[in-house]
Design a protein around this motif. Structure first.
Motif, PDB file in Angstrom:
ATOM      1  N   THR A  25       0.694  -1.054   0.049  1.00  0.00           N
ATOM      2  CA  THR A  25      -0.048  -0.016  -0.032  1.00  0.00           C
ATOM      3  C   THR A  25       0.782   1.437   0.100  1.00  0.00           C
ATOM      4  OG1 THR A  25      -0.289   0.002   2.278  1.00  0.00           O
ATOM      5  CG2 THR A  25      -1.805  -1.089   1.107  1.00  0.00           C
ATOM      6  N   GLU A  26       2.092   1.095  -0.089  1.00  0.00           N
ATOM      7  CA  GLU A  26       3.181   2.210  -0.226  1.00  0.00           C
ATOM      8  C   GLU A  26       4.154   2.375  -0.983  1.00  0.00           C
ATOM      9  OE1 GLU A  26       5.618   4.771   3.185  1.00  0.00           O
ATOM     10  OE2 GLU A  26       3.599   3.755   3.883  1.00  0.00           O
TER      11      GLU A  26
ATOM     12  N   HIS B 233       0.333   6.268  -1.788  1.00  0.00           N
ATOM     13  CA  HIS B 233      -0.394   5.005  -1.832  1.00  0.00           C
ATOM     14  C   HIS B 233      -0.463   4.695  -3.745  1.00  0.00           C
ATOM     15  CE1 HIS B 233      -3.430   2.114  -2.231  1.00  0.00           C
ATOM     16  NE2 HIS B 233      -3.256   2.035  -0.864  1.00  0.00           N
TER      17      HIS B 233
ATOM     18  N   GLN C  34      -2.169   2.852  -5.718  1.00  0.00           N
ATOM     19  CA  GLN C  34      -3.112   2.266  -6.500  1.00  0.00           C
ATOM     20  C   GLN C  34      -4.119   3.633  -6.238  1.00  0.00           C
ATOM     21  OE1 GLN C  34      -2.187   0.097  -3.841  1.00  0.00           O
ATOM     22  NE2 GLN C  34      -1.496  -1.411  -5.509  1.00  0.00           N
ATOM     23  N   THR C  35      -4.077   4.472  -5.306  1.00  0.00           N
ATOM     24  CA  THR C  35      -5.101   5.710  -5.205  1.00  0.00           C
ATOM     25  C   THR C  35      -4.302   7.126  -5.606  1.00  0.00           C
ATOM     26  OG1 THR C  35      -4.667   6.257  -2.854  1.00  0.00           O
ATOM     27  CG2 THR C  35      -6.490   4.532  -3.513  1.00  0.00           C
ATOM     28  N   ASN C  36      -3.136   6.920  -5.674  1.00  0.00           N
ATOM     29  CA  ASN C  36      -2.263   8.198  -5.938  1.00  0.00           C
ATOM     30  C   ASN C  36      -2.224   9.151  -4.962  1.00  0.00           C
ATOM     31  OD1 ASN C  36      -0.309   7.709  -7.796  1.00  0.00           O
ATOM     32  ND2 ASN C  36      -1.866   8.294  -9.698  1.00  0.00           N
ATOM     33  N   LYS C  37      -2.452   8.768  -3.561  1.00  0.00           N
ATOM     34  CA  LYS C  37      -2.676   9.795  -2.669  1.00  0.00           C
ATOM     35  C   LYS C  37      -1.490   9.672  -1.676  1.00  0.00           C
ATOM     36  CE  LYS C  37      -7.216  10.118  -2.715  1.00  0.00           C
ATOM     37  NZ  LYS C  37      -8.032  11.084  -2.882  1.00  0.00           N
TER      38      LYS C  37
END
Length: 111
Positions: free
Chosen positions: A69-70, A95, A97-100
């Motif tokens: 997740t990172e 992150h 997958q979410t580009n956060k």
């Protein structure tokens, strides 16, 4: 068969247009590397920590996967503060997958 002389130029022009649009979209994607977004986050943090420094140019050192997740991009800045030149590394975690954005961490390193 009467329409076939008209059909070819239209088809040819349509194909040319599609090729042009496709190559332009590929070119636009290549112009900005995927780490540019994280480079901007690193620049913002460097400006916050070193407000008197005017330098915002950086070198991208690479990406590593920290966990499922990172991911982390690393950047290196040369900043001048109080007449002293410093080498600062920015570690931008996000992150994948979410580009956060997760966090930005700065450390001064010895050259």
């Amino acid at each position: 068969m009467k329409n076939s002389p008209r059909f070819f130029p239209r088809t040819f022009l349509t194909c040319l247009l599609l090729i042009f649009v496709f190559t332009q979209s590929i070119y636009a994607q290549e112009q900005e590397p995927d780490y540019a977004k994280w480079g901007e986050a690193a620049i913002a943090e460097v400006k916050k920590q070193y407000p008197e420094s005017q330098e915002t140019d950086y070198e991208y050192l690479g990406r590593k996967r920290v966990s499922q997740t990172e991911s982390q991009d690393t950047f290196e800045f040369r900043v001048t503060t109080g007449g002293q030149k410093k080498l600062v590394r920015a570690y931008v975690s996000f992150h994948p997958q979410t580009n956060k954005l997760v966090r930005v961490r700065l450390t001064e390193v010895q050259p």
